[in-house]
Design a protein around this motif. Structure first.
Motif, PDB file in Angstrom:
ATOM      1  N   MET A   1       0.168   3.814  -3.988  1.00  0.00           N
ATOM      2  CA  MET A   1      -0.770   3.359  -2.970  1.00  0.00           C
ATOM      3  C   MET A   1      -1.384   4.546  -2.240  1.00  0.00           C
ATOM      4  O   MET A   1      -2.580   4.571  -1.945  1.00  0.00           O
ATOM      5  N   THR A   2      -0.564   5.552  -1.962  1.00  0.00           N
ATOM      6  CA  THR A   2      -1.071   6.764  -1.316  1.00  0.00           C
ATOM      7  C   THR A   2      -2.068   7.483  -2.207  1.00  0.00           C
ATOM      8  O   THR A   2      -3.111   7.954  -1.754  1.00  0.00           O
ATOM      9  N   PHE A   3      -1.746   7.556  -3.500  1.00  0.00           N
ATOM     10  CA  PHE A   3      -2.619   8.246  -4.453  1.00  0.00           C
ATOM     11  C   PHE A   3      -3.956   7.525  -4.577  1.00  0.00           C
ATOM     12  O   PHE A   3      -5.016   8.158  -4.595  1.00  0.00           O
ATOM     13  N   LEU A   4      -3.950   6.199  -4.665  1.00  0.00           N
ATOM     14  CA  LEU A   4      -5.193   5.436  -4.754  1.00  0.00           C
ATOM     15  C   LEU A   4      -6.061   5.681  -3.534  1.00  0.00           C
ATOM     16  O   LEU A   4      -7.264   5.934  -3.645  1.00  0.00           O
ATOM     17  N   ALA A   5      -5.468   5.581  -2.347  1.00  0.00           N
ATOM     18  CA  ALA A   5      -6.229   5.715  -1.113  1.00  0.00           C
ATOM     19  C   ALA A   5      -6.824   7.110  -0.962  1.00  0.00           C
ATOM     20  O   ALA A   5      -7.912   7.272  -0.410  1.00  0.00           O
ATOM     21  N   ALA A   6      -6.130   8.123  -1.461  1.00  0.00           N
ATOM     22  CA  ALA A   6      -6.579   9.511  -1.298  1.00  0.00           C
ATOM     23  C   ALA A   6      -7.523   9.966  -2.403  1.00  0.00           C
ATOM     24  O   ALA A   6      -7.983  11.105  -2.379  1.00  0.00           O
ATOM     25  N   SER A   7      -7.831   9.069  -3.370  1.00  0.00           N
ATOM     26  CA  SER A   7      -8.611   9.468  -4.537  1.00  0.00           C
ATOM     27  C   SER A   7      -9.836   8.577  -4.715  1.00  0.00           C
ATOM     28  O   SER A   7      -9.927   7.810  -5.684  1.00  0.00           O
ATOM     29  N   PRO A   8     -10.822   8.661  -3.811  1.00  0.00           N
ATOM     30  CA  PRO A   8     -12.002   7.799  -3.916  1.00  0.00           C
ATOM     31  C   PRO A   8     -12.997   8.228  -4.983  1.00  0.00           C
ATOM     32  O   PRO A   8     -13.969   7.526  -5.229  1.00  0.00           O
ATOM     33  N   SER A   9     -12.786   9.387  -5.605  1.00  0.00           N
ATOM     34  CA  SER A   9     -13.667   9.867  -6.675  1.00  0.00           C
ATOM     35  C   SER A   9     -12.816  10.576  -7.712  1.00  0.00           C
ATOM     36  O   SER A   9     -11.672  10.967  -7.431  1.00  0.00           O
ATOM     37  N   MET A 196     -20.434   8.869  -4.665  1.00  0.00           N
ATOM     38  CA  MET A 196     -20.200   7.477  -5.064  1.00  0.00           C
ATOM     39  C   MET A 196     -19.603   6.696  -3.912  1.00  0.00           C
ATOM     40  O   MET A 196     -18.968   7.258  -3.018  1.00  0.00           O
ATOM     41  N   THR A 197     -19.817   5.388  -3.938  1.00  0.00           N
ATOM     42  CA  THR A 197     -19.271   4.514  -2.914  1.00  0.00           C
ATOM     43  C   THR A 197     -17.837   4.120  -3.253  1.00  0.00           C
ATOM     44  O   THR A 197     -17.412   4.149  -4.404  1.00  0.00           O
ATOM     45  N   HIS A 198     -17.103   3.739  -2.216  1.00  0.00           N
ATOM     46  CA  HIS A 198     -15.760   3.202  -2.408  1.00  0.00           C
ATOM     47  C   HIS A 198     -15.436   2.251  -1.273  1.00  0.00           C
ATOM     48  O   HIS A 198     -15.930   2.389  -0.151  1.00  0.00           O
ATOM     49  N   SER A 199     -14.607   1.265  -1.569  1.00  0.00           N
ATOM     50  CA  SER A 199     -14.136   0.351  -0.540  1.00  0.00           C
ATOM     51  C   SER A 199     -13.175   1.079   0.386  1.00  0.00           C
ATOM     52  O   SER A 199     -12.269   1.785  -0.073  1.00  0.00           O
ATOM     53  N   VAL A 200     -13.354   0.918   1.692  1.00  0.00           N
ATOM     54  CA  VAL A 200     -12.473   1.605   2.641  1.00  0.00           C
ATOM     55  C   VAL A 200     -11.242   0.771   2.988  1.00  0.00           C
ATOM     56  O   VAL A 200     -10.369   1.242   3.727  1.00  0.00           O
ATOM     57  N   GLU A 201     -11.144  -0.441   2.469  1.00  0.00           N
ATOM     58  CA  GLU A 201      -9.957  -1.257   2.692  1.00  0.00           C
ATOM     59  C   GLU A 201      -8.785  -0.633   1.946  1.00  0.00           C
ATOM     60  O   GLU A 201      -8.855  -0.417   0.732  1.00  0.00           O
ATOM     61  N   PRO A 202      -7.687  -0.314   2.615  1.00  0.00           N
ATOM     62  CA  PRO A 202      -6.589   0.395   1.940  1.00  0.00           C
ATOM     63  C   PRO A 202      -5.836  -0.509   0.984  1.00  0.00           C
ATOM     64  O   PRO A 202      -5.857  -1.744   1.101  1.00  0.00           O
ATOM     65  N   PRO A 203      -5.111   0.072   0.011  1.00  0.00           N
ATOM     66  CA  PRO A 203      -4.239  -0.724  -0.851  1.00  0.00           C
ATOM     67  C   PRO A 203      -3.208  -1.466  -0.011  1.00  0.00           C
ATOM     68  O   PRO A 203      -2.805  -1.002   1.065  1.00  0.00           O
ATOM     69  N   ALA A 204      -2.768  -2.619  -0.507  1.00  0.00           N
ATOM     70  CA  ALA A 204      -1.825  -3.424   0.266  1.00  0.00           C
ATOM     71  C   ALA A 204      -0.954  -4.262  -0.652  1.00  0.00           C
ATOM     72  O   ALA A 204      -1.392  -4.709  -1.714  1.00  0.00           O
ATOM     73  N   TYR A 205       0.299  -4.473  -0.217  1.00  0.00           N
ATOM     74  CA  TYR A 205       1.143  -5.461  -0.895  1.00  0.00           C
ATOM     75  C   TYR A 205       0.595  -6.851  -0.616  1.00  0.00           C
ATOM     76  O   TYR A 205       0.012  -7.111   0.436  1.00  0.00           O
ATOM     77  N   LEU A 206       0.815  -7.754  -1.573  1.00  0.00           N
ATOM     78  CA  LEU A 206       0.258  -9.095  -1.490  1.00  0.00           C
ATOM     79  C   LEU A 206       1.277 -10.073  -2.032  1.00  0.00           C
ATOM     80  O   LEU A 206       2.069  -9.732  -2.909  1.00  0.00           O
ATOM     81  N   GLY A 207       1.256 -11.294  -1.523  1.00  0.00           N
ATOM     82  CA  GLY A 207       2.117 -12.342  -2.039  1.00  0.00           C
ATOM     83  C   GLY A 207       3.263 -12.684  -1.114  1.00  0.00           C
ATOM     84  O   GLY A 207       3.590 -11.936  -0.180  1.00  0.00           O
ATOM     85  N   ARG A 208       3.889 -13.818  -1.390  1.00  0.00           N
ATOM     86  CA  ARG A 208       4.987 -14.291  -0.561  1.00  0.00           C
ATOM     87  C   ARG A 208       6.097 -13.253  -0.459  1.00  0.00           C
ATOM     88  O   ARG A 208       6.638 -12.985   0.632  1.00  0.00           O
ATOM     89  N   ASP A 209       6.463 -12.657  -1.589  1.00  0.00           N
ATOM     90  CA  ASP A 209       7.547 -11.683  -1.626  1.00  0.00           C
ATOM     91  C   ASP A 209       7.038 -10.258  -1.810  1.00  0.00           C
ATOM     92  O   ASP A 209       7.800  -9.384  -2.222  1.00  0.00           O
ATOM     93  N   ARG A 210       5.757 -10.055  -1.526  1.00  0.00           N
ATOM     94  CA  ARG A 210       5.149  -8.727  -1.663  1.00  0.00           C
ATOM     95  C   ARG A 210       5.336  -8.173  -3.077  1.00  0.00           C
ATOM     96  O   ARG A 210       5.501  -6.972  -3.275  1.00  0.00           O
ATOM     97  N   ALA A 395     -14.213  -4.118  -7.287  1.00  0.00           N
ATOM     98  CA  ALA A 395     -14.007  -3.100  -6.261  1.00  0.00           C
ATOM     99  C   ALA A 395     -12.571  -3.100  -5.761  1.00  0.00           C
ATOM    100  O   ALA A 395     -12.121  -2.123  -5.142  1.00  0.00           O
ATOM    101  N   ARG A 396     -11.849  -4.181  -6.048  1.00  0.00           N
ATOM    102  CA  ARG A 396     -10.448  -4.283  -5.631  1.00  0.00           C
ATOM    103  C   ARG A 396      -9.701  -5.075  -6.703  1.00  0.00           C
ATOM    104  O   ARG A 396      -9.988  -6.240  -6.932  1.00  0.00           O
ATOM    105  N   GLU A 397      -8.731  -4.415  -7.331  1.00  0.00           N
ATOM    106  CA  GLU A 397      -8.018  -4.993  -8.459  1.00  0.00           C
ATOM    107  C   GLU A 397      -6.601  -5.403  -8.042  1.00  0.00           C
ATOM    108  O   GLU A 397      -6.172  -5.109  -6.920  1.00  0.00           O
ATOM    109  N   LEU A 398      -5.870  -6.053  -8.963  1.00  0.00           N
ATOM    110  CA  LEU A 398      -4.565  -6.616  -8.628  1.00  0.00           C
ATOM    111  C   LEU A 398      -3.573  -6.343  -9.752  1.00  0.00           C
ATOM    112  O   LEU A 398      -3.850  -6.620 -10.919  1.00  0.00           O
TER     113      LEU A 398
END
Length: 417
Positions: A1-9, A196-210, A395-398
């Motif tokens: 998650m840290t690597f994704l957020a720090a690598s917009p290009s 290039m553009t990038h979504s500024v929404e940070p990576p996040a855990y998702l789901g009932r149990d993350r 722009a945001r994958e899962l």
């Protein structure tokens, strides 16, 4: 998650990979310098590509390589040579569509701007405006009732130009002047850019149990990160491998790989050959090394979609958190064959990692990767693998939260063979 957020290009991605390699003792070597026979970790940076390798003690000139291949680029919106535009009191940025993005996923999303600036003296500077700066506004449904019946139809030229401010006086140089100020560069020093553009929404855990992970650019920074982690683990291990582990992360996969930093360019072959020759090898040694080399081409693949299960092969349903996928296509859209399957099976068994198989529905076109390109260009046995995700090219994958870890462990087992 840290690597994704720090690598917009791609440029940020390889810089972050290089930083992690440096901490593990790797040293950058310049392509313009003469290379020596010293052992240890080394890497080459060129644009948005990185090739890193670890030469163990006692490696002979004909020692084969074990390569993890990946790519650093993702579909997005990229800034044109004349970026400043606007109409009707809106300031806009002129963009070009890169690769094959899901265009609707870029609508009404807060976007930042990142990439590489080139200065008058030829030096480069990375820039990252990681805050809401741009937005591609969607037309209100009240002004297009046909959306309900006919679906959303977007014109790439007319409908995808983002807004970034207000004003009737649109002046050439406004965007670049803003980026110069942001990066602390004297005015007028920037003469080239790759932005290039990038979504500024940070990576996040998702789901009932993350158990899920949502984020940008998983295709294919997930593999770049796993490959970097695996190579660092190899360099930190006490035992010396019997082959030379390599990470090769290329740019421009999303538009065909035909560039000096793409998989269809000479970068990987040149680096491997120079490594052989720097250890006193001959062309015969080079041929022997390449003949014994294996490459795992790691890229994301398609998890079975619960709302569109009919689009998948009826007997092959890769699931998230089910472990890496082995990609097969008999028409060579993927490079895997039976011997490659055995190679990957052995690595997963050594790592204690489950794996799955992916094949396309016969009625659907099959995508491709750097795998067939690597195999054909260098004569290297190549296997296509990856991690199953949903929303590829959005722009945001899962993906599954466990799968990046499982992939990295499988790559370690492959590299240490």
């Amino acid at each position: 998650m840290t690597f994704l957020a720090a690598s917009p290009s791609p440029y940020h991605a390889v810089a972050n990979a290089a930083e992690r390699l440096e901490k593990a003792g790797f040293k950058q070597v310049a392509e313009t310098d003469a290379w020596d026979r010293t052992t240890g970790g080394k890497y080459v940076l060129r644009g948005g590509a990185i090739v890193a390798w670890y030469v163990p003690e006692g490696a002979a000139p004909h020692t084969p390589f074990r390569i993890v291949g990946a790519h650093t680029d993702s579909p997005n919106l990229r800034v044109k040579p004349l970026p400043d535009s606007g109409a009707h009191g809106w300031r806009q940025v002129a963009v070009e569509i890169y690769g094959g993005p899901l265009l609707n996923s870029w609508l009404d999303r807060d976007l930042g701007l990142a990439g590489r600036l080139t200065l008058r003296d030829g030096s480069t500077r990375l820039v990252n405006v990681d805050r809401p700066l741009l937005r591609v506004p969607q037309l209100a449904i009240h002004l297009d009732r046909s959306v309900t019946a006919d679906g959303l139809k977007l014109d790439k030229q007319r409908h995808m130009q983002p807004v970034w401010g207000l004003g009737n006086d649109v002046r050439d140089g406004d965007l670049i002047a803003f980026l110069e100020e942001t990066a602390g560069i004297p005015a007028g020093e920037v003469t080239g850019w790759d932005l290039m553009t990038h979504s500024v929404e940070p990576p996040a855990y998702l789901g009932r149990d993350r158990e899920l992970l949502a984020g940008p650019r998983m295709d294919n920074l997930l593999s770049v990160h796993a490959g970097t982690a695996a190579l660092v683990a190899m360099a930190s291990a006490q035992s010396e491998p019997s082959s030379i582990p390599v990470l090769a992360a290329f740019d421009h996969e999303e538009n065909g790989s035909q560039s000096d930093t793409g998989a269809d360019g000479p970068l990987l072959g040149t680096v491997l050959e120079r490594s052989v020759f720097a250890r006193g090898g001959s062309y015969e040694d080079r041929a022997r090394a390449f003949a014994g080399t294996v490459c795992l081409s790691s890229d994301t693949g398609h998890a079975v979609h619960p709302n569109y299960a009919e689009r998948h092969d009826p007997t092959h349903h890769p699931r998230v958190n089910g472990g890496p996928i082995l990609k097969v296509n008999v028409n060579n859209r993927y490079a895997t064959d039976g011997s490659g399957r055995a190679e990957f099976t052995a690595a997963c068994e050594r790592a204690g990692v489950p794996f799955q198989s992916f094949v396309s529905n016969n009625s659907m076109p099959c995508g491709t990767t750097i795998g067939p390109i690597t195999a054909a260009r260098h004569g290297i046995r190549t296997v296509d693998i990856g991690v199953a995700i949903l929303s590829m090219h959005s722009a945001r994958e899962l993906c599954g939260a466990d799968d990046p870890f499982l992939l990295a462990n499988a790559l370690v087992a492959f590299l240490e063979r």
